[in-house]
Write a protein that holds these residues in place. Structure first.
Motif, PDB file in Angstrom:
ATOM      1  N   UNK A  33       0.792  -1.225   0.000  1.00  0.00           N
ATOM      2  CA  UNK A  33       0.000   0.000   0.000  1.00  0.00           C
ATOM      3  C   UNK A  33       0.821   1.271   0.000  1.00  0.00           C
ATOM      4  N   UNK A  34       2.071   1.180  -0.385  1.00  0.00           N
ATOM      5  CA  UNK A  34       2.975   2.334  -0.420  1.00  0.00           C
ATOM      6  C   UNK A  34       3.320   2.658  -1.861  1.00  0.00           C
ATOM      7  N   UNK A  35       3.583   3.905  -2.132  1.00  0.00           N
ATOM      8  CA  UNK A  35       3.956   4.316  -3.471  1.00  0.00           C
ATOM      9  C   UNK A  35       5.391   4.830  -3.469  1.00  0.00           C
ATOM     10  N   UNK A  36       6.152   4.436  -4.471  1.00  0.00           N
ATOM     11  CA  UNK A  36       7.519   4.902  -4.619  1.00  0.00           C
ATOM     12  C   UNK A  36       7.509   6.170  -5.474  1.00  0.00           C
ATOM     13  N   UNK A  37       7.940   7.281  -4.892  1.00  0.00           N
ATOM     14  CA  UNK A  37       7.927   8.550  -5.614  1.00  0.00           C
ATOM     15  C   UNK A  37       9.197   8.759  -6.424  1.00  0.00           C
ATOM     16  N   UNK A  38      10.309   8.268  -5.935  1.00  0.00           N
ATOM     17  CA  UNK A  38      11.550   8.417  -6.678  1.00  0.00           C
ATOM     18  C   UNK A  38      12.552   7.370  -6.194  1.00  0.00           C
TER      19      UNK A  38
END
Length: 86
Positions: A33-38
């Motif tokens: 449920x986490x998003x990788x931004x960079x």
């Protein structure tokens, strides 16, 4: 080859060598449920240090090349980047 270098260290409690492909790691984050931004590679100089430690024995911090590389890493961590000097 990498697998043979880090097998013992990987099994050591608190050992932190983990080798992931970028897409594999991003997928694992999405699954939780986490998003990788960079993605940044700030610790790229640390990888050879741990490979070296695994090669000579992951607990042998007194091996001359391990000590020298550690000094280099410490210097790199505390030194001011050239582009930041006024």
């Amino acid at each position: 080859m990498l697998g043979t270098l880090h097998t013992r260290y990987h099994e050591e409690p608190g050992g932190h060598i983990r080798i992931f492909r970028k897409k594999e790691l991003q997928h694992m984050l999405r699954e939780e449920g986490t998003k990788c931004w960079s993605v940044r590679y700030k610790h790229a100089l640390h990888t050879p240090y741990w490979w070296l430690r695994c090669l000579v024995g992951h607990k042998d911090e007194k091996f001359p090349l391990v000590k020298l590389y550690k000094r280099f890493l410490e210097w790199d961590i505390i030194s001011v980047p050239v582009d930041k000097v006024s």
